[in-house]
Design a protein around this motif. Structure first.
Motif, short mmCIF file in Angstrom:
data_model
loop_
_atom_site.label_atom_id
_atom_site.label_comp_id
_atom_site.label_asym_id
_atom_site.label_seq_id
_atom_site.Cartn_x
_atom_site.Cartn_y
_atom_site.Cartn_z
N ILE A 256 -3.05 -11.63 6.61
CA ILE A 256 -2.52 -11.19 5.32
C ILE A 256 -1.53 -10.07 5.57
N ASP A 257 -0.31 -10.22 5.07
CA ASP A 257 0.72 -9.19 5.24
C ASP A 257 0.46 -8.05 4.27
N ALA A 258 0.38 -6.85 4.81
CA ALA A 258 0.09 -5.67 3.99
C ALA A 258 0.64 -4.44 4.66
N GLY A 259 0.89 -3.41 3.87
CA GLY A 259 1.35 -2.13 4.42
C GLY A 259 2.36 -1.47 3.52
N GLY A 260 3.16 -0.57 4.10
CA GLY A 260 4.17 0.16 3.35
C GLY A 260 5.50 -0.57 3.33
N SER B 83 -3.43 2.74 6.81
CA SER B 83 -2.94 2.03 8.00
C SER B 83 -4.02 1.13 8.58
N LEU B 84 -5.26 1.60 8.57
CA LEU B 84 -6.36 0.81 9.10
C LEU B 84 -6.59 -0.44 8.24
N ASN C 155 -4.43 9.12 1.82
CA ASN C 155 -5.19 8.92 3.06
C ASN C 155 -4.47 7.87 3.88
N LYS C 156 -3.42 8.29 4.57
CA LYS C 156 -2.57 7.34 5.29
C LYS C 156 -3.29 6.71 6.47
N ILE D 229 0.87 -1.18 0.00
CA ILE D 229 0.00 0.00 0.00
C ILE D 229 0.91 1.22 0.00
N LEU D 230 0.86 2.00 -1.05
CA LEU D 230 1.77 3.14 -1.18
C LEU D 230 1.64 4.05 0.03
N ASP D 231 2.79 4.46 0.59
CA ASP D 231 2.78 5.07 1.92
C ASP D 231 3.40 6.46 2.01
N THR D 232 3.66 7.11 0.89
CA THR D 232 4.17 8.48 0.95
C THR D 232 3.03 9.46 1.23
#
Length: 446
Positions: free
Chosen positions: A107-111, A96-97, A91-92, A66-69
């Motif tokens: 499920i592994d997800a994030g920045g 994050s949620l 919408n960080k 999930i793009l995190d900039t």
């Protein structure tokens, strides 16, 4: 409570962007008109956030990136048009949620860390899978934020389950969200197609369009992997994630367009998701305020209301939200009208037109309002803050003629101490003053 409004399947050929196609975009006229139609409808729905999945962002086999900039930006320099560029606020909080919900589902997800981005050569620029749909949407919608998600090479069922995590996160937020599943269908429709020709390409496209038309989600999840490989598609994973996000809703689909210019299949479709019909309590509140704002007339109790609306009495609060923020809230601690129907009617008008914290609701705002109606149970006196539960009970504080109330289960109110402090503040009672407390339960209708 947030709301996932609906989903769209949109293609992403840069050639349909003015300034890039150099005239060849005319060969995809149906696609362009359908994408413009989708963009107009998105603009009318006024989502606060677009969640977009794209197969051309950095993708992993077992991790949802999930793009995190802070800012999500990109241009069409790879297609000879660096001056065509866009920038959107990420919408960080929602991103994050989503990652948190995914973690709970295994499920592994994030920045990604900066070192990981360097290791994999990721620069976080929006790819054309995101930019092409957003180029059209941006013309019709202002002031929205973006969550951009890659489509990993997970099994379809896990992608679908990840979509359900998106939905859970949206509902826990205060966002109005539209989901964009960016993806093209087969890249092998003709002899001059960019990925070569395979007769299975047409077979895949026809089957997918039929599944979308019939809302055959089970069939989509069971799509043969060999057919996918031969078709040379890039949209199925994104579409599966979208349907996961719409899981449990009553779905209706409309295919706006399908065509295969340039040897690539382009599908534009809208998927409407309806969670449930609003409660009679909310329906009455909504009809009341809309009637008053549009005509200046107070609604008479309609014939359709259930019998108990006319026979029972209770205190009622009507709350309005707009873009996830409170827009008005007025109620009565105990019944002051002849029945619940009259209580709702009067408090709906007051919430929209007489809450001193807000200006009067305007007609153009009506379709953006989210209503809830709380019907209060009888209050009971308590002797200690220990007898409160912020999720279950509201609180009433009284000192002389001053009285303050706070409803239960409110965002940001996470302890009885905070609940009482806010109620005291609303009543103008100092914490050092002598005061009595009562608790009450509510039934909340949406």
């Amino acid at each position: 409570m947030g709301n996932l409004l609906n989903g769209y399947i949109l293609p992403h050929p840069p050639i349909i962007i003015p300034g890039i196609g150099h005239g060849r975009e005319r060969e995809a006229r149906s696609t362009i008109e359908a994408v413009k139609r989708a963009a107009r409808e998105i603009g009318k729905d006024k989502p606060t956030t677009i969640v977009l999945s794209t197969p051309h962002a950095a993708s992993f086999r077992d991790y949802v990136y999930i793009l995190d900039t802070e800012t999500l930006a990109g241009d069409f320099a790879p297609f000879g048009s660096p001056d065509i560029k866009f920038s959107f606020k990420n919408n960080k909080a929602l991103a994050s949620l989503i990652a948190e919900k995914a973690a709970l589902a295994g499920i592994d997800a994030g920045g990604l860390s900066e070192s990981q981005k360097r290791q994999y050569g990721i620069d976080d620029r929006l790819d054309h899978g995101a930019l092409v749909p957003l180029c059209f949407i941006e013309k019709e919608l202002e002031d929205f934020r973006l969550v951009c998600i890659s489509t990993p090479f997970l099994p379809f069922q896990e992608l679908y389950d990840f979509g359900k995590c998106i939905r859970a996160a949206v509902e826990e937020s205060d966002e109005r969200v539209i989901y964009i599943a960016s993806g093209d269908l087969s890249h092998r429709l003709t002899r001059d197609a960019p990925a070569g020709y395979d007769p299975k390409g047409r077979e895949y496209d026809e089957a997918l369009v039929e599944k979308v038309n019939r809302m055959d989600v089970k069939g989509l999840l069971e799509t043969d992997s060999n057919l996918l490989e031969k078709a040379g598609e890039c949209g199925t994973r994104s579409i599966v994630m979208m349907f996961g996000a719409l899981d449990g809703m009553k779905l209706n689909s409309e295919v706006y367009s399908y065509e295969g210019p340039f040897g690539v299949g382009y599908l534009i479709a809208k998927i409407d998701g309806v969670v449930e019909t609003e409660s009679d309590y909310v329906k009455l509140a909504r009809e009341t305020l809309e009637t008053y704002v549009c005509s200046g007339n107070k609604l008479n109790v309609p014939e359709w209301v259930p019998p108990e609306f006319k026979t029972k009495r209770a205190g009622v609060f009507v709350s309005l939200k707009k873009d996830g923020m409170l827009r008005g809230c007025i109620g009565t601690i105990g019944p002051v009208r002849v029945n619940i129907a009259e209580e709702i009617i009067n408090n709906a008008i007051s919430a929209g037109m007489q809450d001193p914290r807000f200006p009067d609701v305007k007609e153009q705002e009506l379709k953006e309002l989210v209503y809830s109606v709380d019907v209060l149970g009888a209050p009971e006196k308590i002797d200690s803050i220990e007898e409160l539960d912020v999720k279950r009970y509201g609180v009433i504080v009284t000192s002389g003629f001053r009285r303050g109330l706070l409803l239960p289960d409110l965002e940001g109110v996470d302890s009885p101490k905070k609940q009482v402090e806010i109620a005291l503040q609303k009543a103008g009672i100092r914490s050092s003053d002598s005061y009595e407390m009562e608790r009450f339960e509510v039934i909340r209708y949406r």
